[in-house]
Write a protein that holds these residues in place. Sequence first.
Motif, PDB file in Angstrom:
ATOM      1  N   PHE B  65     -45.570  20.537  -9.761  1.00  0.00           N
ATOM      2  CA  PHE B  65     -45.320  19.110  -9.539  1.00  0.00           C
ATOM      3  C   PHE B  65     -45.156  18.792  -8.050  1.00  0.00           C
ATOM      4  O   PHE B  65     -45.810  17.905  -7.526  1.00  0.00           O
ATOM      5  CB  PHE B  65     -44.088  18.682 -10.328  1.00  0.00           C
ATOM      6  N   LEU B  71     -48.412  16.540 -12.640  1.00  0.00           N
ATOM      7  CA  LEU B  71     -47.292  16.084 -13.446  1.00  0.00           C
ATOM      8  C   LEU B  71     -47.471  16.628 -14.857  1.00  0.00           C
ATOM      9  O   LEU B  71     -48.127  16.021 -15.690  1.00  0.00           O
ATOM     10  CB  LEU B  71     -47.249  14.549 -13.458  1.00  0.00           C
ATOM     11  N   PHE B  73     -45.996  17.821 -18.486  1.00  0.00           N
ATOM     12  CA  PHE B  73     -44.862  17.655 -19.382  1.00  0.00           C
ATOM     13  C   PHE B  73     -44.829  18.790 -20.397  1.00  0.00           C
ATOM     14  O   PHE B  73     -44.245  18.652 -21.454  1.00  0.00           O
ATOM     15  CB  PHE B  73     -44.926  16.303 -20.094  1.00  0.00           C
ATOM     16  N   ARG B 121     -58.994  19.492 -17.678  1.00  0.00           N
ATOM     17  CA  ARG B 121     -60.229  18.700 -17.735  1.00  0.00           C
ATOM     18  C   ARG B 121     -59.951  17.220 -17.508  1.00  0.00           C
ATOM     19  O   ARG B 121     -60.838  16.453 -17.205  1.00  0.00           O
ATOM     20  CB  ARG B 121     -60.935  18.895 -19.074  1.00  0.00           C
ATOM     21  N   VAL B 122     -58.704  16.814 -17.730  1.00  0.00           N
ATOM     22  CA  VAL B 122     -58.340  15.422 -17.423  1.00  0.00           C
ATOM     23  C   VAL B 122     -57.312  15.427 -16.304  1.00  0.00           C
ATOM     24  O   VAL B 122     -56.709  16.455 -16.001  1.00  0.00           O
ATOM     25  CB  VAL B 122     -57.782  14.694 -18.658  1.00  0.00           C
ATOM     26  N   ILE B 125     -52.222  10.932 -15.455  1.00  0.00           N
ATOM     27  CA  ILE B 125     -51.412  10.579 -16.615  1.00  0.00           C
ATOM     28  C   ILE B 125     -51.958  11.215 -17.889  1.00  0.00           C
ATOM     29  O   ILE B 125     -51.193  11.691 -18.736  1.00  0.00           O
ATOM     30  CB  ILE B 125     -51.357   9.045 -16.754  1.00  0.00           C
ATOM     31  N   ALA B 126     -53.281  11.253 -18.018  1.00  0.00           N
ATOM     32  CA  ALA B 126     -53.859  11.874 -19.199  1.00  0.00           C
ATOM     33  C   ALA B 126     -53.467  13.352 -19.250  1.00  0.00           C
ATOM     34  O   ALA B 126     -53.110  13.875 -20.313  1.00  0.00           O
ATOM     35  CB  ALA B 126     -55.379  11.721 -19.190  1.00  0.00           C
ATOM     36  N   ALA B 128     -50.751  14.598 -18.022  1.00  0.00           N
ATOM     37  CA  ALA B 128     -49.345  14.640 -18.423  1.00  0.00           C
ATOM     38  C   ALA B 128     -49.212  14.559 -19.939  1.00  0.00           C
ATOM     39  O   ALA B 128     -48.473  15.321 -20.573  1.00  0.00           O
ATOM     40  CB  ALA B 128     -48.585  13.487 -17.762  1.00  0.00           C
ATOM     41  N   MET B 129     -49.963  13.632 -20.533  1.00  0.00           N
ATOM     42  CA  MET B 129     -49.857  13.447 -21.982  1.00  0.00           C
ATOM     43  C   MET B 129     -50.376  14.662 -22.743  1.00  0.00           C
ATOM     44  O   MET B 129     -49.815  15.059 -23.760  1.00  0.00           O
ATOM     45  CB  MET B 129     -50.664  12.217 -22.399  1.00  0.00           C
ATOM     46  N   VAL B 130     -51.482  15.240 -22.257  1.00  0.00           N
ATOM     47  CA  VAL B 130     -52.074  16.361 -22.983  1.00  0.00           C
ATOM     48  C   VAL B 130     -51.170  17.587 -22.921  1.00  0.00           C
ATOM     49  O   VAL B 130     -50.966  18.277 -23.931  1.00  0.00           O
ATOM     50  CB  VAL B 130     -53.464  16.691 -22.393  1.00  0.00           C
ATOM     51  N   LEU B 132     -48.027  17.503 -22.686  1.00  0.00           N
ATOM     52  CA  LEU B 132     -46.929  17.174 -23.601  1.00  0.00           C
ATOM     53  C   LEU B 132     -47.327  17.484 -25.047  1.00  0.00           C
ATOM     54  O   LEU B 132     -46.545  18.041 -25.821  1.00  0.00           O
ATOM     55  CB  LEU B 132     -46.571  15.697 -23.445  1.00  0.00           C
ATOM     56  N   ALA B 133     -48.581  17.138 -25.389  1.00  0.00           N
ATOM     57  CA  ALA B 133     -49.038  17.380 -26.755  1.00  0.00           C
ATOM     58  C   ALA B 133     -49.049  18.876 -27.072  1.00  0.00           C
ATOM     59  O   ALA B 133     -48.632  19.295 -28.159  1.00  0.00           O
ATOM     60  CB  ALA B 133     -50.428  16.785 -26.949  1.00  0.00           C
ATOM     61  N   PHE B 134     -49.493  19.687 -26.107  1.00  0.00           N
ATOM     62  CA  PHE B 134     -49.519  21.135 -26.361  1.00  0.00           C
ATOM     63  C   PHE B 134     -48.102  21.690 -26.491  1.00  0.00           C
ATOM     64  O   PHE B 134     -47.833  22.546 -27.339  1.00  0.00           O
ATOM     65  CB  PHE B 134     -50.295  21.865 -25.260  1.00  0.00           C
ATOM     66  N   LEU B 260     -38.719  17.339 -20.283  1.00  0.00           N
ATOM     67  CA  LEU B 260     -38.403  16.206 -19.408  1.00  0.00           C
ATOM     68  C   LEU B 260     -37.247  16.564 -18.484  1.00  0.00           C
ATOM     69  O   LEU B 260     -37.204  16.150 -17.329  1.00  0.00           O
ATOM     70  CB  LEU B 260     -38.055  14.971 -20.233  1.00  0.00           C
TER      71      LEU B 260
END
Lengths: 295, 386
Positions: B65, B71, B73, B121-122, B125-126, B128-130, B132-134, B260
Motif C-alpha cells: 500500500f 490498495l 483488501f 489484471r484490474v 478500486i477494482a 481492491a474489491m477483487v 477483498l472477494a478472494f 480493514l
Amino acid sequence: MTTFLLLTITGLGLAGLYFLVASGLSLIYGLMDVLNFAHAAFLTIGAYASWLVAAKLSGTLPVWLVFLLGLLAGLVVGTLAAVLMEVGMVRRLYGDHVGQVLLTVGLLLAITALTRAVFGSDPVRVVVPAWFNDVTRIGGAAVPNSRLVVIVSAVAVFAALMFFLRRTRYGLVIRAGVENRAMVSALGIDVGRAFTLVFAIGGALASLAGILTGTFFGSITADQGTSLLIFAFIVVIIGGLGSIPGSALAALAVGLLQQYANYYGAVGIGDLIVVAMLAVVLLVRPQGLLGRVTT
Amino acid sequence: MTIPASPKPRWAVGVVLVAVAAVLPLLHRDVPYVFDGALDSPGVLHLLALMLVFGALAMTYDLMFGFTGLLSFGHALYFALGVYGTVVVLSELDLGFAGSVLLVAVGGIVLPLLVGAVCLRVKDIAFAMVTLAFAQAGAIFVMRDPFDITGGELGRALPFREVPDVFVGIVNSRNIYWLALALVVVVYLVARVATASPTGRVWQAIRENERRVGVLGLAPYRFKLTVFVLASFLATMCGVVYVLAVGGANPTVTTPTFTLILLVMVVLGGAGRLWGALVGGMLYTYLDNRLAQLAASPSVGELPAVIRVPLSEPLFALGLLFVVVVLFVPGGVAGLVTGRRGAGSWRPPWRGRGGGDGSSSRTAESGEQAPTAERAAQDVTEGVAR
C-alpha cells in the motif's frame, strides 16, 4: 421441480437484495470514484432505525401500520445519515479517492462497532406482519411472501432508477457526470449537488435493503451489512462499474448460482463458486459484463 | 518527477532500539499505567509479542500500500494462511516442525502468485474489491470447513506435541517474545533491502505514476506481482509466529474486518515508511488490548451509559481515531514526528493521485490533466529549492 422453483425464487430474492445494495454502490462509484465501504453502515443504520421505531410502536397500532412507519423511519434515517456523511466528511476529501475510501472504512468500522455495543451482537428479531411469513403457492412450490416482496421491490427500484436516470434532468446530469465529470462542471452544472443526491439515493437504497434483509431472514445483526457488502462488491465488479443494468444482470447471476450450488453442491460451495465466477469474468472481460472498455 | 531517495539508514538508532527491546523481558519492573504487570510477567510479554507480530504484519502491508500504491483488501488471507496452514499441516501431516513450516512457506509463495496473477489484471478500486472477494472466499472456506480441517467457527488449537519445547508454555513466553522481535527485525531488513533495490524503486515509481513506468518500457504488472508475492509471503511468516504466540487458529484473522484493520494500522502509523507502519501496528494492538481491559474494569462500570457503552467496543474508538487521522493527520504518526504532512519529498501514497496517473484511465481522458502538470511543476520547484 418444486424444489428447483423454490430455489429459483429464493435466489431471485437474494439477487434483489444484492441489487439494492450494488446499484447504490455502483452509482456512487461511477460518479465519484468512491468505493463506499460505509454503504454497509447505511444498511445497518436503516435496519436498526426501522426496528427501533417498530418495536416502540408495536402493540399500539395495527401491525401493518407499524411496519410501514418503521420502513419509513428507516429510509429517512438511512438517507439522512448518507447525506450527512457526504456533506460533513466525504466532501472534505474531494479529489482524493483513496482518502475517501479510507474515510468510509473508518466509518464502517466505527458504526458497526457502535451498533454492536448498543444493541449487542446477537441477532435482533424484527416486527413484521404475519402475512410476510405466509406462503403463496406458485406452481406447487410454497413460497414465503417475504421473498416475493423483495423481488417486487427490487424490480420496482430497478424500473424507477432507470426512469430517473434516462428521463429526468437530474438523471441526465448524473449520467453525464459518470461519463465525464470535468466536462459537466465546466458547463456550469453543480456536480457537488449531484454527488449529494447520489449519496442520498445510495443511502435510501441501502436502508431499504437492510429493512428487507430483516424481513428476509427474520432478524438483523450488526455485522450483516459487512457480509452483504462483499457480495454487492462482487456483483458490481461482475456487472461492470457504474452500470445499473450490469448490476441487475450480475445480481441475478450471483444470487441464482449461489442458491443452486449451495443446495445441489455442499453448503458454502455456492459462495466459493461466486468468487470463482468473479475470477473468470476478470480474466475474460476485465471491465465486467456491461462495463465500458476504458482506453 | 523525482522518486524520493530513501533516507540513510540510521543503523545506530535501530540497533539500540532492538537491543533495548531484547533485554526488556529480563527486567522485573513495573511500568505503571502502561502495563498492568511487571515487564517479565507472561501477560505483558504476550501483549508485547502480539504488538511486535502485528507491527511486522503492518510493515508487509505497507510494502504494497505505502510503497507501491496497491490498495489491497485481501492481505489478511496470507496471514491467515500462515496461521491455519501451520496448525493444519502440523496436525494432519507428519512432517515435523521444520518441514511443516517449510511447506507453509511454499504455500505462502504459491497462493499469492496465483491470486495476484488474477487480481492484478484490474487496477485501483477494482483491484481492491477483487482482493477483498478472494479474502472472503478464504474466510468462507475456514468458516464452512468443507474438508473438516479448520474447525469452523471454533477454530483449532495448535498441536503442542509437534512444536519445539522452547515455544511451549507460559514459562517460555520470553522465547516467543524474542521470536516475534526476530520476526520484526527480519521483515524490516528484507523490506528495507527490497525497497532500496532497483525493483523497489520501480515500485515507488508505479505508486507515483504507473502509466509513465509503462511508457518507459517496464512492465508494471510484473513488478506489482513481485511486491504482491513478497509482501504476502512475509505476511504468511507473520502468521506462523502469531499462531505460536496465541496457541491456536481463530477465524477472526480471516474476516473482512481484520483486513480493514491492517489498513487502519498502516495509515495510523504513516504509510510509505516502514517504521511508521511498525509503530502503527504496535500502537493499534496496544490500544485495542488496553481499551478492552479498560472497558472491563470496575471504574468504567460506574460511568453513565453514554460513555460506558461505546467504550465496550474498542473498534468504535479506534475507527473514530482512524477517521480523524485520515481527515486531519494524513501522514500518521510518522508524519507528525518528521513534520512532513504529505508535502516535500515524501507524501502519503494517496495524496495527489487520481489525476492523470494512468491508473484511472477514465479520469485521465476526461481532461483532468491539470493536477499532473501542477504536481510536476511542484516537483520541479522543490527540486530547485533543494
